[in-house]
Design a protein around this motif. Structure first.
Motif, PDB file in Angstrom:
ATOM      1  N   ARG A 149       0.844  -1.197   0.000  1.00 13.35           N
ATOM      2  CA  ARG A 149       0.000   0.000   0.000  1.00 13.35           C
ATOM      3  C   ARG A 149       0.876   1.243   0.000  1.00 13.35           C
ATOM      4  O   ARG A 149       1.817   1.346   0.788  1.00 13.35           O
ATOM      5  CB  ARG A 149      -0.927   0.018   1.226  1.00 13.35           C
ATOM      6  CG  ARG A 149      -1.976  -1.063   1.126  1.00 13.35           C
ATOM      7  CD  ARG A 149      -3.043  -0.911   2.182  1.00 13.35           C
ATOM      8  NE  ARG A 149      -3.953  -2.046   2.089  1.00 13.35           N
ATOM      9  CZ  ARG A 149      -4.994  -2.239   2.876  1.00 13.35           C
ATOM     10  NH1 ARG A 149      -5.265  -1.360   3.835  1.00 13.35           N
ATOM     11  NH2 ARG A 149      -5.764  -3.288   2.708  1.00 13.35           N
TER      12      ARG A 149
ATOM     13  N   GLU B  42       1.042   4.004   1.399  1.00 14.36           N
ATOM     14  CA  GLU B  42       0.605   4.798   2.545  1.00 14.36           C
ATOM     15  C   GLU B  42       1.415   6.093   2.570  1.00 14.36           C
ATOM     16  O   GLU B  42       2.628   6.077   2.343  1.00 14.36           O
ATOM     17  CB  GLU B  42       0.849   4.022   3.856  1.00 14.36           C
ATOM     18  CG  GLU B  42       0.187   2.647   3.932  1.00 14.36           C
ATOM     19  CD  GLU B  42      -1.257   2.710   4.406  1.00 14.36           C
ATOM     20  OE1 GLU B  42      -1.789   3.830   4.574  1.00 14.36           O
ATOM     21  OE2 GLU B  42      -1.854   1.628   4.589  1.00 14.36           O
TER      22      GLU B  42
ATOM     23  N   ARG C 251       2.258   0.387  10.734  1.00 16.61           N
ATOM     24  CA  ARG C 251       1.787   0.812   9.409  1.00 16.61           C
ATOM     25  C   ARG C 251       2.891   0.632   8.384  1.00 16.61           C
ATOM     26  O   ARG C 251       3.817   1.422   8.299  1.00 16.61           O
ATOM     27  CB  ARG C 251       1.295   2.268   9.428  1.00 16.61           C
ATOM     28  CG  ARG C 251       0.747   2.700   8.047  1.00 16.61           C
ATOM     29  CD  ARG C 251      -0.080   3.956   8.086  1.00 16.61           C
ATOM     30  NE  ARG C 251      -1.239   3.844   8.953  1.00 16.61           N
ATOM     31  CZ  ARG C 251      -2.371   3.202   8.637  1.00 16.61           C
ATOM     32  NH1 ARG C 251      -2.493   2.624   7.461  1.00 16.61           N
ATOM     33  NH2 ARG C 251      -3.358   3.147   9.490  1.00 16.61           N
TER      34      ARG C 251
HETATM   35 MG    MG Z   1      -5.787   1.848   5.350  1.00 17.08          MG
END
Ligand code: MG
Ligand code: ATP
Length: 409
Positions: free
Chosen positions: A139, A141, A150
């Motif tokens: 991802r 991010e 994360r």
């Molecule tokens: Mg998310």
């Protein structure tokens, strides 16, 4: 495992760039190495922890009838166009081949599992079907600052289910919700299930599983007296209000989302034209659900919850070993003997046989966070000093006793 042979050792100093406890302790103890923001290597000991978490998740997913698969991480653009995810999902990593073809890296797998299930779903007799995998997700991010909480590359367990009726979906959904609560409990985490809107997919209800921690990125209101919990983003209540369920006072807290379950309705079945024949001969789209758990995030949240000034305190269920033997000066040969004996009995044990001072071995044992510390020293002869990571007292025991206690723990 002998620490003298281990490639990744504990370090005396915390990493300079760590802004969360999990990042600091996992790197300092040698469980992970950061390649860049949000991207980590898991070292042999770190990988053991990750595998222990996976094992618990697998057991519970198999128990609800999930069948494990491993889908590709590299996806053709067409699948993501079919759901409009190609244009709508901002975290989707897109790449071009040298021949100019477009691909995506899997950020989730509805786009892959739905056409896959289409190959095996023909009639209501093929339903329900639940497929799951444990796999790396990618991802884009914007912020990746919370250690392994994360990642831009992170390990997820994602399950997808297909049902004939809404009632069958509801039954399965409730079973998975219970399995999730069992998983988090076995991992040593108290997870609260929030009710939230269905995110990207539908307006249907979904649940997020939240663990209270200041390192998390979600804000929730929760009730101490019952299991009521809601994400602040969508909440109609506020801190200090009466709990809508039991009337006690609601509190505000930071939390990390360790998992979620979604009712996807028929959206993906329609996007990929997946239909099945009902008992009366008519055709319909199956109802679909998706169920995620952040496997690597769980590891980080566990460190956020279980540590002290000295280091990590792994719950026994996921610890990289059951015990660590410290071979102090003059007792190296006996420490080897204890290590061999325990290993032979099937106990998973580390041996600190590095040429380091006693002080630095004690510090390393605390930092590593293995549940039991066994000190072998010349002073105690054949007696072994047993101390639990969570306790301040210790006791002397024979090798037989130590072996017995560890085998039954
Ligand atoms: Mg998310
Ligand atoms: P978040 O709100 O934290 O971004 P999400 O709603 O995007 O999560 P899902 O897409 O449903 O989450 O992913 C399933 C699970 O994967 C989440 O519950 C979370 O535990 C984990 N997860 C999501 N994004 C990340 C990430 N960037 N790094 C590590 N774990 C993640």
């Amino acid at each position: 495992m002998q620490l003298s042979k281990l490639a990744f050792q504990v370090s005396k100093n915390p990493p300079a760039n760590a802004d969360t406890i999990n990042h600091q302790l996992l790197v300092q103890a040698g469980y992970v190495r950061q390649l860049m923001a949000g991207v980590y290597t898991y070292t042999p000991l770190g990988l053991r922890v990750l595998r222990n978490i996976e094992k618990i998740i697998r057991e519970e997913m198999n128990a609800v009838g999930g069948q494990e698969v491993l889908m590709p991480a590299l996806h053709p653009k067409a699948n993501w166009l079919a759901t409009d995810g190609w244009n709508k999902i901002d975290v989707l990593f897109k790449l071009k081949s040298r021949t100019g073809k477009d691909y995506a890296l899997g950020q989730s797998h509805e786009e892959i599992v739905t056409p896959l299930a289409k190959e095996v779903i023909n009639s209501y007799k093929d339903l329900p079907l639940a497929l799951y995998q444990i796999q790396w997700k990618y991802r884009d991010e914007l912020r990746s600052k919370s250690g392994i909480l994360r990642g831009r590359e992170f390990l997820m367990k994602d399950m997808y289910s297909f049902h004939e009726t809404q009632a069958d979906f509801d039954r399965f959904y409730a079973e998975v919700k219970q399995a999730y609560l069992r998983i988090f409990q076995r991992l040593g985490l108290t997870a609260k299930a929030t009710e939230a809107s269905g995110g990207n997919f539908t307006e249907k209800v979904s649940y997020e599983f939240m663990v209270l921690t200041d390192a998390g990125e979600d804000d929730i209101f929760y009730c101490d007296a019952c299991d009521y919990c809601v994400n602040q983003e969508i909440a109609k209540v506020k801190a200090g209000d009466a709990c809508p369920k039991c009337g006690a006072t609601l509190q505000a807290a930071r939390a990390s989302e360790v998992g979620n379950v979604f009712d996807l309705g028929q959206k993906f079945a329609k996007d990929f034209d997946v239909t099945f024949t009902k008992a009366d001969g008519s055709r319909d789209y199956p109802i679909m659900g998706s169920y995620g758990i952040g496997v690597s995030r769980c590891m980080g949240v566990i460190v956020e919850k279980y540590h002290d000034e000295q280091g990590i305190i792994w719950p026994t269920s996921i610890a990289p070993a059951q015990a660590i033997i410290l071979a102090l000066n003059g007792a190296e040969a006996y420490a080897q003997e204890v290590y061999q004996a325990l290993t032979k009995q099937g106990v998973s044990v580390l041996l600190d046989d590095r040429s380091e001072s006693a002080g630095s071995k004690f510090a390393a044992a605390d930092l590593l966070g293995v549940p039991v510390r066994l000190v072998v020293s010349a002073r105690n002869g054949k007696q072994i000093e047993w101390k639990e990571r969570t306790s301040t007292t210790n006791k002397l025991a024979s090798l037989e006793e130590v072996c017995q206690w560890l085998k039954s723990s």
